[in-house]
Design an enzyme around this catalytic site. Structure first.
Site, PDB file in Angstrom:
ATOM      1  N   LYS A 112       0.792  -1.225   0.000  1.00 37.39           N
ATOM      2  CA  LYS A 112       0.000   0.000   0.000  1.00 37.39           C
ATOM      3  C   LYS A 112       0.828   1.280   0.000  1.00 37.39           C
ATOM      4  O   LYS A 112       0.293   2.354  -0.233  1.00 37.39           O
ATOM      5  CB  LYS A 112      -0.957  -0.025   1.183  1.00 37.39           C
ATOM      6  CG  LYS A 112      -2.102  -0.965   0.950  1.00 37.39           C
ATOM      7  CD  LYS A 112      -2.946  -0.448  -0.193  1.00 37.39           C
ATOM      8  CE  LYS A 112      -3.994  -1.443  -0.600  1.00 37.39           C
ATOM      9  NZ  LYS A 112      -4.876  -0.897  -1.630  1.00 37.39           N
TER      10      LYS A 112
HETATM   11  C1  LIG Z   1      -2.657  -6.834   3.390  1.00 39.60           C
HETATM   12  C2  LIG Z   1      -3.381  -6.450   2.142  1.00 39.60           C
HETATM   13  N1  LIG Z   1      -3.586  -7.376   1.229  1.00 39.60           N
HETATM   14  C3  LIG Z   1      -4.259  -7.108   0.087  1.00 39.60           C
HETATM   15  C4  LIG Z   1      -4.764  -5.876  -0.153  1.00 39.60           C
HETATM   16  C5  LIG Z   1      -5.554  -5.665  -1.407  1.00 39.60           C
HETATM   17  O1  LIG Z   1      -4.894  -4.913  -2.367  1.00 39.60           O
HETATM   18  P1  LIG Z   1      -5.723  -3.991  -3.332  1.00 39.60           P
HETATM   19  O2  LIG Z   1      -6.462  -3.015  -2.456  1.00 39.60           O
HETATM   20  O3  LIG Z   1      -4.720  -3.315  -4.195  1.00 39.60           O
HETATM   21  O4  LIG Z   1      -6.672  -4.837  -4.095  1.00 39.60           O
HETATM   22  C6  LIG Z   1      -4.588  -4.884   0.795  1.00 39.60           C
HETATM   23  C7  LIG Z   1      -5.194  -3.568   0.634  1.00 39.60           C
HETATM   24  O5  LIG Z   1      -5.389  -2.824   1.593  1.00 39.60           O
HETATM   25  C8  LIG Z   1      -3.861  -5.169   1.971  1.00 39.60           C
HETATM   26  O6  LIG Z   1      -3.664  -4.248   2.929  1.00 39.60           O
END
Ligand SMILES: Cc1ncc(COP(=O)(O)O)c(C=O)c1O
Length: 465
Positions: free
Chosen positions: A52
């Site tokens: 992020k």
């Molecule tokens: C630990 C974690 N995994 C996966 C994601 C998902 O990624 P995306 O929001 O780019 O789909 C996030 C998003 O906040 C996250 O914090």
């Protein structure tokens, strides 16, 4: 004195400049008999500790460039944690105030990390429909209206989120694999990662790279009914009272070729194996993504190259996916061997129960009294129109005879809740459960792989010890 050749590689002027360029690490042991190569992109090696950082940096820069965020301003975000962390770290270095609104299921560690960066953390209750005033997005939007100079990052609909991955994650993976990548796998939360990276990789490869979404089994992205699950930060829940379900603009579903629906228990098993067999301590959504990557790779040949994104580290989840207490209370596999009989051993597998009696949240007091019958207490659960076992986190409380005494018969039962009953998972050692519920007499909710499978009297567990 040793002479040195000056090199600026790996030297940065600021936190912001150090975001990205994370390594790809090949999986060697958990791949079993898989013939394809599987690489994990280790996003916890970003300076703020997660994937992020990329979206946070791009959203912040875009807001500064457009003038939406000015010196002395306040950054507000609704997030399950990591975006807030990236924003809080970047904002701290740039002199902004940060307020992060998080759902109550977010781990203690993540909340502590946010506070450590000086962010103000507002915890909202879980299980609220998206248009409810206590839903985290509504809370964040209200704050933006109230605070002069506040800017809402809005990762779910902010085009700078997928743009960050189109500009950085995609090109990095293409170059790190020398253009050999054939399959890209990522979880879908806001959709920013899979959208931006997937779009770039498809374009760079002339459309040959397959893009696979990794989704919790009951998430609506992959076709589930939206029931909640235990892996944080991926998937899309559907509250039964949500009238119009909005999917984020950051998720362009046309870029995804297929979705693997991964049960929590599979994500957790993969996490434990990665820690023990590969030396990789990863967050829950990495377990979901890598489980999906392993499923995908099983059908591929030796020329295929799978790249999967691991969004963050397991350090922020020591109290969850790596805690035997947490795992045992929900009936998930423990991290190590169990001493003595488990609750499942004592109650029989599958757990013998006359009927899994729960009271739906919209039942009336009269209906609840009828369901309760002679029982001392029953769990009250979020009411859904779809059938299927109830997830333990959809328990709102309990009904008891005493709690309902004097309640008007046509009141809704959720207005007369008593404290929730203790949970005991089938995987928990009986000794540990007995010690934990020593003060409790009466029914205990038995869980298996996160779901309610029985409600039994505590004496039945004690009898098996
Ligand atoms: C630990 C974690 N995994 C996966 C994601 C998902 O990624 P995306 O929001 O780019 O789909 C996030 C998003 O906040 C996250 O914090």
């Amino acid at each position: 004195m040793t002479t040195v050749t000056p090199s600026t590689a790996g030297v940065f002027d600021s936190f912001a400049d150090a975001v990205g360029n994370t390594p790809l690490v090949r999986l060697n042991r958990v791949v079993d008999d898989i013939r394809a190569t599987v690489y994990v992109k280790l996003e916890y090696l970003n300076p703020g500790g997660s994937v992020k950082d990329r979206a946070a940096l791009f959203m912040l820069r875009a807001a500064e460039e457009s003038g939406e965020l000015r010196p002395g301003g306040t950054v507000v975000e609704a997030t399950s944690g990591n975006t807030g962390l990236g924003l809080a770290a970047l904002a701290a270095a740039r002199g902004y105030r940060t307020i992060v609104v998080v759902p109550d299921k977010v781990s203690q560690e993540k909340k502590a990390l946010l506070r450590a960066h000086g962010a103000e953390v507002i915890v909202t209750p879980g299980l609220r429909p998206v248009d409810h005033p206590e839903h985290l997005r509504s809370v964040a939007l209200r704050l933006v209206e109230e605070i002069p100079g506040a800017w809402f990052a809005g990762q779910y609909d902010n085009p700078a989120n997928p743009a960050a991955h189109r500009a950085t994650t995609g090109p990095e993976i293409w170059s790190q694999t020398g253009g050999r990548i054939t399959h890209f796998v990522a979880g879908v939360g806001t959709g920013g990662t899979i959208t931006g990276t997937g779009e770039y990789l498809k374009e760079a490869s002339g459309g040959t790279v397959r893009v696979i979404g990794a989704d919790p089994e009951t998430s609506v992205y992959g076709g589930g009914d939206g029931r909640v699950w235990y892996i944080e930060a991926v998937g899309h829940i559907l509250h039964p009272e949500t009238e119009t379900d909005l999917w984020p603009d950051s998720y362009h579903r046309e870029v995804v070729d297929s979705i693997q629906r991964i049960p929590d228990v599979e994500s957790i098993r993969v996490l434990h194996r990665l820690a023990k067999e590969e030396g990789l301590l990863l967050g829950g959504s990495s377990g979901t993504a890598i489980a999906a990557a392993l499923r995908t790779a099983r059908g591929l040949g030796p020329e295929d190259v799978v790249v999967v994104v691991a969004p963050d580290s397991g350090r922020a989840y020591l109290s969850k996916y790596y805690s035997d207490e947490w795992l045992g209370s929900l009936g998930f596999p423990l991290t190590g061997a169990v001493e003595g009989p488990t609750v499942g051993d004592v109650l029989g597998d599958p757990v013998a129960s006359d009927a899994v009696l729960t009271v739906p949240s919209r039942a009336t007091v009269a209906e609840a009294r009828e369901l309760l019958g002679d029982a001392a207490a029953l769990p009250v659960v979020l009411q859904r129109s779809t059938s299927g076992p109830t997830v333990a986190s959809e328990i709102l409380g309990a009904v008891t005879g005493a709690g309902l005494a004097g309640a008007p018969a046509d009141d809704v039962v959720s207005a007369h809740l008593s404290a929730a009953l203790p949970l005991a998972g089938t995987t928990a050692p009986v000794r540990e459960v007995i010690a934990r519920i020593a003060e409790h007499e009466g029914p205990v909710v038995i869980t298996h792989e996160g779901r309610i499978v029985a409600v039994v009297d505590s004496a039945r567990i004690e009898a098996g010890s």
